[in-house]
Design a protein around this motif. Structure first.
Motif, mmCIF file in Angstrom:
data_model
loop_
_atom_site.group_PDB
_atom_site.id
_atom_site.type_symbol
_atom_site.label_atom_id
_atom_site.label_comp_id
_atom_site.label_asym_id
_atom_site.label_seq_id
_atom_site.Cartn_x
_atom_site.Cartn_y
_atom_site.Cartn_z
ATOM 1 N N SER A 37 0.687 -1.072 -0.092
ATOM 2 C CA SER A 37 -0.226 -0.312 -0.079
ATOM 3 C C SER A 37 1.492 1.262 -0.232
ATOM 4 C CB SER A 37 -1.043 0.360 0.988
ATOM 5 O OG SER A 37 -0.376 0.062 2.356
ATOM 6 N N GLY A 38 0.479 2.359 -0.489
ATOM 7 C CA GLY A 38 1.097 3.483 -0.161
ATOM 8 C C GLY A 38 0.248 4.615 -1.094
ATOM 9 N N ASN A 39 0.719 5.827 -0.946
ATOM 10 C CA ASN A 39 0.206 7.336 -1.514
ATOM 11 C C ASN A 39 1.290 7.381 -2.453
ATOM 12 O OD1 ASN A 39 -1.858 7.689 0.408
ATOM 13 N ND2 ASN A 39 -0.469 8.024 1.856
ATOM 14 N N ALA A 40 0.419 7.771 -3.468
ATOM 15 C CA ALA A 40 0.948 8.430 -4.237
ATOM 16 C C ALA A 40 2.208 9.594 -4.595
ATOM 17 C CB ALA A 40 0.501 9.374 -5.883
ATOM 18 N N VAL A 41 3.476 9.781 -5.101
ATOM 19 C CA VAL A 41 4.445 9.824 -4.243
ATOM 20 C C VAL A 41 4.737 11.268 -5.257
ATOM 21 C CG1 VAL A 41 7.191 10.761 -5.092
ATOM 22 C CG2 VAL A 41 6.068 8.632 -4.257
ATOM 23 N N GLU A 42 4.832 12.501 -4.879
ATOM 24 C CA GLU A 42 4.174 13.644 -5.614
ATOM 25 C C GLU A 42 5.734 14.583 -5.910
ATOM 26 O OE1 GLU A 42 1.252 15.225 -6.452
ATOM 27 O OE2 GLU A 42 0.481 13.972 -5.655
ATOM 28 N N THR A 43 6.255 15.680 -7.072
ATOM 29 C CA THR A 43 7.248 16.300 -7.602
ATOM 30 C C THR A 43 7.750 17.198 -6.662
ATOM 31 O OG1 THR A 43 6.896 15.138 -9.691
ATOM 32 C CG2 THR A 43 8.725 17.086 -9.058
ATOM 33 N N ALA A 44 8.314 17.379 -6.039
ATOM 34 C CA ALA A 44 7.961 18.625 -5.062
ATOM 35 C C ALA A 44 8.819 19.765 -6.050
ATOM 36 C CB ALA A 44 9.494 18.715 -4.684
ATOM 37 N N ASP A 45 7.599 20.941 -5.295
ATOM 38 C CA ASP A 45 7.512 22.345 -6.026
ATOM 39 C C ASP A 45 8.606 23.254 -5.715
ATOM 40 O OD1 ASP A 45 4.320 24.027 -6.279
ATOM 41 O OD2 ASP A 45 6.314 25.115 -6.876
ATOM 42 N N ALA A 46 9.667 23.227 -6.544
ATOM 43 C CA ALA A 46 10.339 24.227 -6.048
ATOM 44 C C ALA A 46 10.366 25.502 -6.168
ATOM 45 C CB ALA A 46 11.516 24.042 -7.375
ATOM 46 N N ALA A 47 9.339 26.024 -6.871
ATOM 47 C CA ALA A 47 8.605 27.105 -6.843
ATOM 48 C C ALA A 47 8.484 28.031 -5.083
ATOM 49 C CB ALA A 47 7.556 27.354 -7.367
ATOM 50 N N GLN A 48 7.261 26.560 -4.962
ATOM 51 C CA GLN A 48 6.722 26.909 -3.403
ATOM 52 C C GLN A 48 7.879 27.069 -2.108
ATOM 53 O OE1 GLN A 48 3.375 24.811 -2.979
ATOM 54 N NE2 GLN A 48 3.154 24.777 -0.354
ATOM 55 N N VAL A 170 1.889 6.326 4.678
ATOM 56 C CA VAL A 170 2.653 7.500 4.928
ATOM 57 C C VAL A 170 4.037 6.683 4.725
ATOM 58 C CG1 VAL A 170 1.055 8.689 5.981
ATOM 59 C CG2 VAL A 170 2.231 7.055 6.952
ATOM 60 N N PHE A 171 4.927 5.897 5.444
ATOM 61 C CA PHE A 171 5.846 5.149 5.882
ATOM 62 C C PHE A 171 5.999 4.849 4.394
ATOM 63 C CE2 PHE A 171 8.615 1.880 5.399
ATOM 64 C CZ PHE A 171 9.330 2.523 6.220
ATOM 65 N N ASN A 172 5.282 4.544 3.240
ATOM 66 C CA ASN A 172 5.545 3.433 2.234
ATOM 67 C C ASN A 172 6.214 4.955 1.221
ATOM 68 O OD1 ASN A 172 5.087 0.827 2.814
ATOM 69 N ND2 ASN A 172 3.163 1.023 2.476
ATOM 70 N N THR A 173 5.492 5.841 1.606
ATOM 71 C CA THR A 173 5.551 7.356 0.527
ATOM 72 C C THR A 173 7.230 7.462 1.137
ATOM 73 O OG1 THR A 173 3.401 7.450 -0.081
ATOM 74 C CG2 THR A 173 4.999 9.233 0.038
ATOM 75 N N LEU A 174 6.687 7.559 1.991
ATOM 76 C CA LEU A 174 8.289 8.467 2.681
ATOM 77 C C LEU A 174 9.840 7.765 2.491
ATOM 78 C CD1 LEU A 174 7.587 9.862 5.973
ATOM 79 C CD2 LEU A 174 7.709 11.245 4.058
ATOM 80 N N ARG A 176 9.913 5.319 -0.534
ATOM 81 C CA ARG A 176 10.324 5.366 -1.949
ATOM 82 C C ARG A 176 10.708 6.797 -2.048
ATOM 83 N NH1 ARG A 176 4.848 2.862 -2.349
ATOM 84 N NH2 ARG A 176 3.416 5.182 -2.662
ATOM 85 N N GLN A 177 10.975 7.980 -0.995
ATOM 86 C CA GLN A 177 11.476 9.087 -1.446
ATOM 87 C C GLN A 177 12.590 9.346 -0.681
ATOM 88 O OE1 GLN A 177 8.864 11.763 0.209
ATOM 89 N NE2 GLN A 177 6.731 11.998 -1.666
ATOM 90 N N GLY A 178 13.440 7.829 0.091
ATOM 91 C CA GLY A 178 14.463 7.861 0.996
ATOM 92 C C GLY A 178 14.884 8.682 1.880
ATOM 93 N N LEU A 179 13.403 9.080 2.271
ATOM 94 C CA LEU A 179 13.138 9.623 4.024
ATOM 95 C C LEU A 179 13.207 8.580 4.777
ATOM 96 C CD1 LEU A 179 11.012 13.110 2.626
ATOM 97 C CD2 LEU A 179 13.660 13.011 2.923
ATOM 98 N N ALA A 180 12.765 7.444 4.473
ATOM 99 C CA ALA A 180 12.246 6.731 5.734
ATOM 100 C C ALA A 180 13.538 5.319 5.253
ATOM 101 C CB ALA A 180 11.137 6.730 6.056
ATOM 102 N N PHE A 181 13.838 4.428 6.107
ATOM 103 C CA PHE A 181 14.071 3.352 6.540
ATOM 104 C C PHE A 181 13.513 2.889 7.475
ATOM 105 C CE2 PHE A 181 17.632 4.812 8.415
ATOM 106 C CZ PHE A 181 18.359 3.609 9.388
ATOM 107 N N GLY A 182 13.482 2.875 8.433
ATOM 108 C CA GLY A 182 12.397 2.348 9.960
ATOM 109 C C GLY A 182 11.726 3.407 10.536
ATOM 110 N N LEU A 183 11.752 2.770 11.225
ATOM 111 C CA LEU A 183 10.377 3.605 12.595
ATOM 112 C C LEU A 183 11.652 3.563 14.056
ATOM 113 C CD1 LEU A 183 7.549 2.156 11.913
ATOM 114 C CD2 LEU A 183 7.826 4.570 11.379
ATOM 115 N N PRO A 184 11.594 4.631 14.436
ATOM 116 C CA PRO A 184 10.658 6.104 14.476
ATOM 117 C C PRO A 184 11.649 6.607 12.870
ATOM 118 C CG PRO A 184 12.236 6.401 16.544
ATOM 119 C CD PRO A 184 12.297 5.348 16.076
ATOM 120 N N VAL A 185 10.458 7.769 12.282
ATOM 121 C CA VAL A 185 10.930 8.786 11.385
ATOM 122 C C VAL A 185 10.508 10.025 11.590
ATOM 123 C CG1 VAL A 185 9.805 8.331 9.932
ATOM 124 C CG2 VAL A 185 11.876 8.985 8.816
#
Length: 220
Positions: A37-48, A170-174, A176-185
């Motif tokens: 399961s997981g949420n769609a990965v969004e592209t970072a908005d460089a302008a925002q 939420v964990f799966n999304t993070l 895939r984005q390279g921000l999480a590999f375990g808990l806690p994050v």
């Protein structure tokens, strides 16, 4: 009547873990296998998120001591694609926290470091939480709500509320984005929803180092 355990019991152990985490970032985290399961990965908005890297650079002196494992963002990244539920079961995203500095933490009852750091996160929210800053702790236990509810009640964690994502999306999304590999994050996110830094592993979040970091991030 459920007996609440004193929250100070974890402080010494968390300080020790945080000190080690400053040398080997994330070493104390509990590895988690990604589910389908997981949420769609969004592209970072460089302008925002313009100026976020510079803001993170200014915070580097505060990524020290108990929070030395926090890694500053190196490119503009918008924290999106995360869906979860609030205490009433209503759907939420990070957009619900616009204009707030957020310390986003993922935890589970089966994660021992998570259980030990939750009272510290609760104390941080009590000490410095306001209309500009919030600790957002999201539980990712699968199954019903009884287990995380019981844990919070037994440990006296009463200031965080129970935000949940039983799908672990939420964990799966993070991950895939390279921000999480375990808990806690834990992610530090500014009022525009842009990432300032991330950490894998626990920290003594109610200590002076963490409070100084939050004060600096809130004023940045």
């Amino acid at each position: 009547m459920t007996e609440k355990k004193p929250t100070g019991l974890f402080s010494t152990k968390l300080v020790a873990i945080a000190a080690v985490a400053g040398i080997v970032a994330g070493a104390a985290a509990v590895y988690v296998r990604e589910t389908m399961s997981g949420n769609a990965v969004e592209t970072a908005d460089a302008a925002q998120c313009a100026g976020t890297v510079e803001k993170a650079e200014a915070l580097k002196p505060y990524f020290s001591g108990d929070v030395a494992a926090m890694v500053p963002v190196s490119e503009p990244r918008l924290v999106e694609g995360l869906t979860f539920q609030d205490q009433s079961g209503a759907p939420m995203t990070m957009a619900n926290f616009t204009n707030k500095t957020v310390l986003l933490n993922l935890w589970a009852t089966w994660c021992v470091p998570c259980r030990e750091e939750m009272p510290a996160l609760n104390n941080l929210q009590k000490a410095v939480g306001n209309e500009r800053f919030q600790v957002l702790a999201i539980n990712i236990d699968t199954g019903d709500v009884e287990k995380p509810q019981t844990f919070l009640a037994e440990t006296g964690v009463d200031a965080l509320g129970l935000y949940r994502d039983a799908s672990m999306g939420v964990f799966n999304t993070l991950k895939r984005q390279g921000l999480a590999f375990g808990l806690p994050v834990t992610l530090l996110v500014d009022g525009k929803g842009c990432l300032l830094g991330n950490m894998n592993g626990p920290a003594a979040w109610d200590g002076a180092d963490a409070k100084a970091l939050i004060a600096a991030a809130d004023g940045a």
